[in-house]
Structure formats: structure tokens, C-alpha cells
Design a protein around this motif. Sequence first.
Motif, mmCIF file in Angstrom:
data_model
loop_
_atom_site.group_PDB
_atom_site.id
_atom_site.type_symbol
_atom_site.label_atom_id
_atom_site.label_comp_id
_atom_site.label_asym_id
_atom_site.label_seq_id
_atom_site.Cartn_x
_atom_site.Cartn_y
_atom_site.Cartn_z
ATOM 1 N N ILE A 35 -2.338 -2.804 -8.102
ATOM 2 C CA ILE A 35 -2.513 -1.351 -8.244
ATOM 3 C C ILE A 35 -2.461 -0.663 -6.886
ATOM 4 C CG2 ILE A 35 -4.080 0.461 -9.088
ATOM 5 C CD1 ILE A 35 -5.178 -1.542 -11.079
ATOM 6 N N SER A 36 -1.816 0.520 -6.870
ATOM 7 C CA SER A 36 -1.749 1.350 -5.655
ATOM 8 C C SER A 36 -2.961 2.259 -5.578
ATOM 9 C CB SER A 36 -0.533 2.279 -5.702
ATOM 10 O OG SER A 36 0.649 1.576 -5.757
ATOM 11 N N ALA A 37 -3.020 3.004 -4.489
ATOM 12 C CA ALA A 37 -4.051 4.034 -4.356
ATOM 13 C C ALA A 37 -3.741 5.166 -5.337
ATOM 14 C CB ALA A 37 -4.058 4.556 -2.930
ATOM 15 N N MET A 38 -4.789 5.863 -5.781
ATOM 16 C CA MET A 38 -4.615 6.879 -6.818
ATOM 17 C C MET A 38 -3.934 8.139 -6.290
ATOM 18 S SD MET A 38 -8.306 6.098 -8.485
ATOM 19 C CE MET A 38 -8.605 7.671 -9.222
ATOM 20 N N THR A 41 -3.653 9.618 -2.527
ATOM 21 C CA THR A 41 -4.787 9.183 -1.696
ATOM 22 C C THR A 41 -4.354 8.626 -0.335
ATOM 23 O OG1 THR A 41 -6.090 8.749 -3.661
ATOM 24 C CG2 THR A 41 -6.798 7.656 -1.652
ATOM 25 N N THR A 42 -3.239 7.899 -0.307
ATOM 26 C CA THR A 42 -2.792 7.339 0.981
ATOM 27 C C THR A 42 -2.489 8.461 1.980
ATOM 28 O OG1 THR A 42 -1.912 5.425 -0.170
ATOM 29 C CG2 THR A 42 -1.090 5.792 2.058
ATOM 30 N N ASN A 43 -1.810 9.501 1.510
ATOM 31 C CA ASN A 43 -1.552 10.655 2.388
ATOM 32 C C ASN A 43 -2.866 11.273 2.848
ATOM 33 O OD1 ASN A 43 1.082 10.221 1.809
ATOM 34 N ND2 ASN A 43 1.376 12.028 0.537
ATOM 35 N N GLY A 119 -7.785 3.172 0.247
ATOM 36 C CA GLY A 119 -7.244 3.834 -0.940
ATOM 37 C C GLY A 119 -7.112 2.855 -2.097
ATOM 38 N N GLU A 120 -6.591 1.686 -1.805
ATOM 39 C CA GLU A 120 -6.371 0.672 -2.838
ATOM 40 C C GLU A 120 -7.683 -0.020 -3.228
ATOM 41 O OE1 GLU A 120 -3.939 1.518 -0.834
ATOM 42 O OE2 GLU A 120 -2.178 1.523 -2.147
ATOM 43 N N ILE A 121 -8.598 -0.146 -2.280
ATOM 44 C CA ILE A 121 -9.902 -0.747 -2.604
ATOM 45 C C ILE A 121 -10.597 0.155 -3.638
ATOM 46 C CG2 ILE A 121 -12.183 -1.331 -1.667
ATOM 47 C CD1 ILE A 121 -10.055 -3.288 -0.738
ATOM 48 N N GLY A 183 -2.369 -3.467 -4.202
ATOM 49 C CA GLY A 183 -1.054 -3.501 -3.590
ATOM 50 C C GLY A 183 -1.195 -3.078 -2.148
ATOM 51 N N PHE A 184 -0.138 -3.294 -1.354
ATOM 52 C CA PHE A 184 -0.001 -2.637 -0.045
ATOM 53 C C PHE A 184 -0.867 -3.219 1.073
ATOM 54 C CE2 PHE A 184 -1.295 1.506 2.305
ATOM 55 C CZ PHE A 184 -0.170 1.565 3.091
ATOM 56 N N ILE A 185 -1.941 -3.969 0.734
ATOM 57 C CA ILE A 185 -2.853 -4.367 1.806
ATOM 58 C C ILE A 185 -3.048 -5.878 1.874
ATOM 59 C CG2 ILE A 185 -4.052 -2.179 1.474
ATOM 60 C CD1 ILE A 185 -6.497 -3.681 0.528
ATOM 61 N N GLY A 197 3.489 -1.413 4.921
ATOM 62 C CA GLY A 197 4.504 -0.348 4.982
ATOM 63 C C GLY A 197 4.343 0.564 3.777
ATOM 64 N N ARG A 198 4.604 1.854 3.963
ATOM 65 C CA ARG A 198 4.401 2.826 2.893
ATOM 66 C C ARG A 198 5.155 2.402 1.636
ATOM 67 N NH1 ARG A 198 2.004 7.843 3.244
ATOM 68 N NH2 ARG A 198 1.989 7.475 1.011
ATOM 69 N N GLU A 199 4.572 2.665 0.518
ATOM 70 C CA GLU A 199 5.094 2.285 -0.796
ATOM 71 C C GLU A 199 5.175 0.761 -0.951
ATOM 72 O OE1 GLU A 199 5.294 4.668 -2.933
ATOM 73 O OE2 GLU A 199 4.962 6.167 -1.388
ATOM 74 N N GLY A 200 4.332 0.050 -0.208
ATOM 75 C CA GLY A 200 4.439 -1.403 -0.178
ATOM 76 C C GLY A 200 3.839 -2.142 -1.368
ATOM 77 N N SER A 201 3.295 -1.428 -2.328
ATOM 78 C CA SER A 201 2.672 -2.129 -3.465
ATOM 79 C C SER A 201 3.678 -2.882 -4.326
ATOM 80 C CB SER A 201 1.914 -1.149 -4.356
ATOM 81 O OG SER A 201 0.837 -0.614 -3.658
ATOM 82 N N ASP A 202 4.882 -2.356 -4.420
ATOM 83 C CA ASP A 202 5.933 -3.077 -5.155
ATOM 84 C C ASP A 202 6.145 -4.442 -4.506
ATOM 85 O OD1 ASP A 202 6.310 -0.798 -6.596
ATOM 86 O OD2 ASP A 202 8.282 -0.307 -5.751
HETATM 87 N N1 ASP Z 1 -0.545 3.526 -1.540
HETATM 88 C C1 ASP Z 1 0.530 3.109 -0.702
HETATM 89 C C2 ASP Z 1 1.436 4.291 -0.409
HETATM 90 O O1 ASP Z 1 1.257 5.351 -0.986
HETATM 91 C C3 ASP Z 1 1.294 1.976 -1.266
HETATM 92 C C4 ASP Z 1 2.025 2.253 -2.553
HETATM 93 O O2 ASP Z 1 1.742 3.237 -3.236
HETATM 94 O O3 ASP Z 1 2.898 1.468 -2.913
HETATM 95 O O4 ASP Z 1 2.324 4.161 0.390
#
Ligand code: ASP
Length: 419
Positions: A35-38, A41-43, A119-121, A183-185, A197-202
Motif C-alpha cells: 500500500i502507498s501513502a494515502m 500524503t507524500t507531497n 506516509g506509508e507507515i 510500498g516505496f520504503i 523513488g517517487r511512485e515506487g510502490s509499484d
Molecule cells: N507514496 C509514494 C509517492 O507518492 C510512493 C507511491 O505512491 O508509489 O511517490
Amino acid sequence: MKVYKFGGASVRSAEGIRNIARIVSVEKEPLFIVISAMGKTTNAFEKVLEHFMKTEKSEALIKLSEIEMYHQLISMELFKGIDSGKIVLEKIFNEIQELIAGGVGDDYDKWYDRLVSYGEILSTTLISKYLINSGIDNSWLDMRKLLVTDSNFREANVRMDESQKRLLQACDFEKHPIYIGQGFIGANFKGDPTTLGREGSDYTAAVVGNLLETTSVTIWKDVPGILNADPRIFENTVLIPELTYLDAVELAFSGAQIIHPKTIKPLENKKIPLFVRPFNEPENKGSVIQAETKNPIQVPILILRKNQVLITMRPRDFSFVLEESLSKAFMMMNKHRLKISMIQSSAVSISVCVDQSRYLADALDELSNDFKISYNENLELLNIRGINPEIEQSSIRNRLILLQQRTRKTGRFLMKVQE
Ligand code: ASP
Ligand code: MG
């Protein structure tokens, strides 16, 4: 066993989180959920960090309290006033407040990972708790203890062998049918948190799929599947039901924001299929990416990569652009983490198109020791796969083109942003 990944858009509201419960409750196979941050939240954490690094601690804490408010409102809606959600979140926010109050912002990238990873925690803690309350047994995992990375903060690389050992030890699907991880961490060997890296949860989902050798990985998204173009930009988009790994890598590299470019490799290595499915219509199949497809892609694919910068370099010593200048230029760009989207060279100059980034100024500075530099910002790179004159005509219209490249099947056009 399967991996399910839910992104920020899917978990941005109480309704989204209830939908996860619906999707997961009909699942019969064991699941690893990433799961990513809601929402954004990362921003929001990036804003906290900016203030923290400028030693504006009270502003940092105000920004943090906005994040807390957002999470607590969703928690109240999910738990209908019962304290359980509130208390678990409070504990985490106290921990972050202490870090901010006691910390000295010395190393930007390291602090980025230390703070932004929360964010992910937060999201996973809340969702795991909610699922348990809804009668869905699961166990929460701290990926900072399981996903071991190098110390390349903000763009860390996963140490696959060590991570696999730890993950296999942590997951016992006889005990729990579902495990939930961020994800991501991850963290380096010393335990310092890192991000991928941003969007790294995939990417996390793909790595977990690889390490646990799952039967598939599914990314649930707020789109019907993989489309031939971004529907927010182009008209008449269509769903592509089947793609090969190679198709997907090409798409991701050209800037399709559907999946993170690093996602494909770990899956391809183990021939694990990747499904991209609509979060709001879970009965629909979406798209599948796998080694081979029966139906090759028939429609043209259009991808617009935004925030591009064109850099043109001429060697100061007037040497022709030969291997030596080329390798020097690319080494410097790599050092400053520039992401190159297009390259063109002539006898006397090298032109590269890169994603806009906060490292750009430093890179240009260093490059200008050896090169005379000119650059253009605020550009867009349109990539058309399966190009034909009609598509070209309709998608480019009267735009000013600074650079273009063609092969038989593809066309790439670097254009000024339309005012
Ligand atoms: N939360 C992180 C981001 O916004 C990772 C992700 O969403 O994949 O970059
Ligand atoms: Mg996200």
C-alpha cells in the motif's frame, strides 16, 4: 499466493479503504498487500521536510498537523468514533514530532527518507487495523525491517538476497492469510529508512512478487487498465487488454505514468504476470502484462512526457563530439541523477532531453566546465508508437517542435508547451 498493490488514489478516502476490504474479502488465495501513502500524503510530507530543512520547525509541525488531521478524519469515519484508529495514529505522529523537534537537518536526502517514509507507515497501520476490525485477518509488516536496500537515499536499490531471506522468514501464510506491507520504503543495513523513488510502490509490489515467487501481481488503479493514451490529455482512448513485458517497458520509459519503469524487470525475471485492474470496477479484468500475448497491440499509443528540459552541449575545446566528450557528459548527468528521455548528437554538439529536477542546476554548473551549454525549459515530449500521418497531424497540429526523431513505427516530438 498473489500480490495486490493499492496506490495513493485508491486509499485517499474512507470509501476507498472500505473498497479494499470488499476486494480482499472475496479473495481465496493468500495475499501480500502493498500500500502507498494515502492521497497526496507524500507531497504533504515533502512540505514538512522543506520547512524542517530550513530550521522552520514550527511551520514543519503545522504542516504535520494538517497531515494528522486528514488521517484522523478518515480514521473517525472508518471506526465510527471508536478510539482504536485514533490511538494507533497518535502514537506514530508523536514519533514524527519527536524526530522533528530533536533533529538537525543536515543531510537532505537522508532526512527525506526518514520523514517521508511515514506516509506509508500511517496508511498501512490504519488499513491493517480497519481490516482486522472488519473481520479480515491480516498481519502488518514493517518494510523498513524487511526490504534491505543500499544507502542511495531517495532512489535506493533493493538488496534482493537479504530481503528475500527476511521476507520469507516474516511471512507464514499458514498463520495469516494476508500480510500488509508498505510500498516505496525500506532501510539500509544499518536500519536507516530509505525510499525507492517517487511512485515506487509499484516497484515494491514487483520486488515482493519476485522474492516470494507469487503467481501474479495486481496493481489496482483508478483507471480501467492500460489505455493507449492518457484520457485526461487525449480523446478516444481504448483499453489494451494484453501487453508483453517489452511493450510495458517501452511505455513506461516513454513516460506513461501507468506503471513505474522499474516494475517490469523483477517480474520478467520470474515470468510473473502483472495485472492492472480498475479499483472501482473490480469485476472487470483490466490489462495483463506477460511474456507473450496472443493479440499484439493494434492501436497507436500516445505518451506525453511533461516537464522536459532540452540541454545542448558543445565541447569548450572545440573538439568534435567524439566518444570522450560523450562519455564525460553522460557520466556527469548520471552523477547528478538526471533522467534522460532523448539523445541526439551532431558533429559538434550533443543534445539531451531530461526530466526537470532539483539537481539540474548543479548538473548544468558542472557540465559548463567542459561544455558551452544552452537549454530550454518547460517542454513536452510526445512519443507516438504505431505512428501514421493522421495521428501525427491530429496530435501535433501547430505546435512548435524543437527536436524530432523517427523510426519506421515510432515518432518522438519535443515541443513547446501550448500556452
Ligand atoms: N507514496 C509514494 C509517492 O507518492 C510512493 C507511491 O505512491 O508509489 O511517490
Ligand atoms: Mg502515490
